[in-house]
Scaffold this motif. Structure first.
Motif, PDB file in Angstrom:
ATOM      1  N   ASP A 103       0.832  -1.199   0.000  1.00  0.00           N
ATOM      2  CA  ASP A 103       0.000   0.000   0.000  1.00  0.00           C
ATOM      3  C   ASP A 103       0.869   1.252   0.000  1.00  0.00           C
ATOM      4  N   TYR A 104       1.978   1.186   0.722  1.00  0.00           N
ATOM      5  CA  TYR A 104       2.921   2.303   0.809  1.00  0.00           C
ATOM      6  C   TYR A 104       4.325   1.784   0.547  1.00  0.00           C
ATOM      7  N   VAL A 105       5.053   2.471  -0.313  1.00  0.00           N
ATOM      8  CA  VAL A 105       6.457   2.156  -0.571  1.00  0.00           C
ATOM      9  C   VAL A 105       7.242   3.409  -0.245  1.00  0.00           C
ATOM     10  N   LEU A 106       8.125   3.306   0.743  1.00  0.00           N
ATOM     11  CA  LEU A 106       8.971   4.442   1.117  1.00  0.00           C
ATOM     12  C   LEU A 106      10.398   4.148   0.711  1.00  0.00           C
ATOM     13  N   ASP A 107      10.981   5.040  -0.057  1.00  0.00           N
ATOM     14  CA  ASP A 107      12.389   4.926  -0.423  1.00  0.00           C
ATOM     15  C   ASP A 107      13.181   5.685   0.631  1.00  0.00           C
ATOM     16  N   THR A 108      13.977   4.963   1.397  1.00  0.00           N
ATOM     17  CA  THR A 108      14.718   5.569   2.504  1.00  0.00           C
ATOM     18  C   THR A 108      16.142   5.963   2.117  1.00  0.00           C
ATOM     19  N   SER A 109      16.459   5.899   0.828  1.00  0.00           N
ATOM     20  CA  SER A 109      17.826   6.186   0.381  1.00  0.00           C
ATOM     21  C   SER A 109      18.327   7.535   0.871  1.00  0.00           C
ATOM     22  N   MET A 110      17.472   8.531   0.820  1.00  0.00           N
ATOM     23  CA  MET A 110      17.887   9.896   1.167  1.00  0.00           C
ATOM     24  C   MET A 110      17.303  10.364   2.508  1.00  0.00           C
ATOM     25  N   LEU A 111      16.724   9.437   3.277  1.00  0.00           N
ATOM     26  CA  LEU A 111      16.073   9.819   4.529  1.00  0.00           C
ATOM     27  C   LEU A 111      16.978   9.580   5.733  1.00  0.00           C
ATOM     28  N   LEU A 112      17.008  10.557   6.606  1.00  0.00           N
ATOM     29  CA  LEU A 112      17.626  10.369   7.913  1.00  0.00           C
ATOM     30  C   LEU A 112      16.593   9.691   8.809  1.00  0.00           C
ATOM     31  N   THR A 113      17.023   9.214   9.964  1.00  0.00           N
ATOM     32  CA  THR A 113      16.106   8.552  10.885  1.00  0.00           C
ATOM     33  C   THR A 113      14.927   9.449  11.219  1.00  0.00           C
ATOM     34  N   ARG A 114      15.185  10.707  11.498  1.00  0.00           N
ATOM     35  CA  ARG A 114      14.093  11.628  11.862  1.00  0.00           C
ATOM     36  C   ARG A 114      13.145  11.851  10.685  1.00  0.00           C
ATOM     37  N   ASP A 115      13.682  11.815   9.460  1.00  0.00           N
ATOM     38  CA  ASP A 115      12.828  11.978   8.281  1.00  0.00           C
ATOM     39  C   ASP A 115      11.914  10.771   8.105  1.00  0.00           C
ATOM     40  N   LEU A 116      12.454   9.573   8.343  1.00  0.00           N
ATOM     41  CA  LEU A 116      11.637   8.368   8.258  1.00  0.00           C
ATOM     42  C   LEU A 116      10.529   8.407   9.308  1.00  0.00           C
ATOM     43  N   ARG A 117      10.881   8.821  10.514  1.00  0.00           N
ATOM     44  CA  ARG A 117       9.872   8.949  11.573  1.00  0.00           C
ATOM     45  C   ARG A 117       8.772   9.925  11.163  1.00  0.00           C
ATOM     46  N   ALA A 118       9.167  11.042  10.554  1.00  0.00           N
ATOM     47  CA  ALA A 118       8.192  12.049  10.120  1.00  0.00           C
ATOM     48  C   ALA A 118       7.275  11.482   9.036  1.00  0.00           C
ATOM     49  N   GLU A 119       7.841  10.734   8.090  1.00  0.00           N
ATOM     50  CA  GLU A 119       7.032  10.117   7.028  1.00  0.00           C
ATOM     51  C   GLU A 119       6.021   9.137   7.631  1.00  0.00           C
ATOM     52  N   LEU A 120       6.486   8.305   8.552  1.00  0.00           N
ATOM     53  CA  LEU A 120       5.592   7.335   9.179  1.00  0.00           C
ATOM     54  C   LEU A 120       4.522   8.020  10.004  1.00  0.00           C
ATOM     55  N   SER A 121       4.898   9.086  10.671  1.00  0.00           N
ATOM     56  CA  SER A 121       3.932   9.852  11.447  1.00  0.00           C
ATOM     57  C   SER A 121       2.869  10.447  10.534  1.00  0.00           C
ATOM     58  N   GLU A 122       3.291  10.921   9.391  1.00  0.00           N
ATOM     59  CA  GLU A 122       2.357  11.486   8.413  1.00  0.00           C
ATOM     60  C   GLU A 122       1.365  10.422   7.934  1.00  0.00           C
ATOM     61  N   ILE A 123       1.834   9.204   7.779  1.00  0.00           N
ATOM     62  CA  ILE A 123       0.972   8.134   7.277  1.00  0.00           C
ATOM     63  C   ILE A 123       0.092   7.545   8.376  1.00  0.00           C
ATOM     64  N   TYR A 124       0.668   7.268   9.559  1.00  0.00           N
ATOM     65  CA  TYR A 124      -0.026   6.445  10.545  1.00  0.00           C
ATOM     66  C   TYR A 124      -0.515   7.133  11.814  1.00  0.00           C
ATOM     67  N   SER A 125       0.032   8.254  12.198  1.00  0.00           N
ATOM     68  CA  SER A 125      -0.407   8.805  13.480  1.00  0.00           C
ATOM     69  C   SER A 125      -1.585   9.744  13.335  1.00  0.00           C
ATOM     70  N   GLU A 126      -1.845  10.204  12.151  1.00  0.00           N
ATOM     71  CA  GLU A 126      -2.980  11.087  11.923  1.00  0.00           C
ATOM     72  C   GLU A 126      -4.151  10.243  11.423  1.00  0.00           C
ATOM     73  N   ASP A 127      -5.350  10.630  11.774  1.00  0.00           N
ATOM     74  CA  ASP A 127      -6.533   9.902  11.311  1.00  0.00           C
ATOM     75  C   ASP A 127      -7.085  10.533  10.041  1.00  0.00           C
ATOM     76  N   ARG A 128      -6.233  10.671   9.070  1.00  0.00           N
ATOM     77  CA  ARG A 128      -6.679  11.201   7.794  1.00  0.00           C
ATOM     78  C   ARG A 128      -6.018  10.399   6.686  1.00  0.00           C
ATOM     79  N   ALA A 129      -6.578  10.501   5.514  1.00  0.00           N
ATOM     80  CA  ALA A 129      -6.043   9.742   4.390  1.00  0.00           C
ATOM     81  C   ALA A 129      -4.664  10.265   4.013  1.00  0.00           C
ATOM     82  N   PHE A 130      -3.790   9.358   3.676  1.00  0.00           N
ATOM     83  CA  PHE A 130      -2.427   9.716   3.270  1.00  0.00           C
ATOM     84  C   PHE A 130      -2.451  10.209   1.835  1.00  0.00           C
ATOM     85  N   LYS A 131      -1.847  11.326   1.619  1.00  0.00           N
ATOM     86  CA  LYS A 131      -1.736  11.874   0.269  1.00  0.00           C
ATOM     87  C   LYS A 131      -0.286  11.734  -0.147  1.00  0.00           C
ATOM     88  N   SER A 132      -0.054  11.062  -1.253  1.00  0.00           N
ATOM     89  CA  SER A 132       1.319  10.753  -1.643  1.00  0.00           C
ATOM     90  C   SER A 132       1.922  11.771  -2.600  1.00  0.00           C
TER      91      SER A 132
END
Length: 183
Positions: free
Chosen positions: A132-161
């Motif tokens: 359902d979601y493919v994240l390319d972590t090549s250019m992501l720092l740990t904090r960036d990955l956390r932010a991406e996941l937070s955007e997808i899963y911690s909010e109760d709204r649809a993910f916009k890619s």
């Protein structure tokens, strides 16, 4: 219940993703035997107070990994909804990460890391295509990955890619690697 299957390339950040999801309130299990996933999800759905579950599945499952297709079919039959999060990175980045950690790739055996990465990519193609979601972590720092996941899963709204980033750069330093379109 929200069930997320976290998978992807070895070295792409699954452990960081699971830890981040745990911080977001998910109950996380890494490297659960494939044949237990349906039973575990069914038990959680039928009577647990845990509403958000993340299960890490990857190439370490070995010969059981193709059985994941059957697990998805069983989850569909039992009407247990799930999402698949696939973490990926370029071969160059994965190789660099393995060299930094001095770990051996699960499929490299006594061979080269590049061969293990190539074999893993081949074996996981079907799972990446189904994600359902493919994240390319090549250019992501740990904090960036956390932010991406937070955007997808911690909010109760649809993910916009769709993300639009306007960036200025100098051609003499090369085109930014993460650019999709350059004008």
């Amino acid at each position: 219940m929200k069930l997320v299957i976290v998978s992807g390339m070895s070295g792409a950040g699954k452990t960081v993703a699971l830890k981040s999801m745990e911080d977001m309130g998910f109950y996380c299990v890494d490297n659960m035997p494939i044949f237990l996933i349906t039973k575990f999800a069914g038990a959680i759905a039928s009577g647990s107070d845990k509403r958000k579950i993340a299960i890490g599945v990857d190439i370490r499952s070995g010969e059981e990994l193709p059985g994941l297709r059957d697990v998805f079919r069983e989850l569909d039959e039992e009407r247990i909804s799930y999402e698949i999060l696939f973490l990926d990175a370029s071969d160059k980045v994965l190789l660099k990460r393995y060299k930094e950690t001095r770990r051996t790739h699960p499929l490299a055996r006594d061979g080269r890391i590049e061969d293990g990465i190539r074999e893993e990519r081949r074996e996981l193609t079907w799972l990446r295509d189904r994600a359902d979601y493919v994240l390319d972590t090549s250019m992501l720092l740990t904090r960036d990955l956390r932010a991406e996941l937070s955007e997808i899963y911690s909010e109760d709204r649809a993910f916009k890619s769709l993300y639009v980033t306007v960036m200025s750069f100098g051609f003499k330093y090369g085109i930014p690697e993460d650019a999709d379109l350059v004008f």
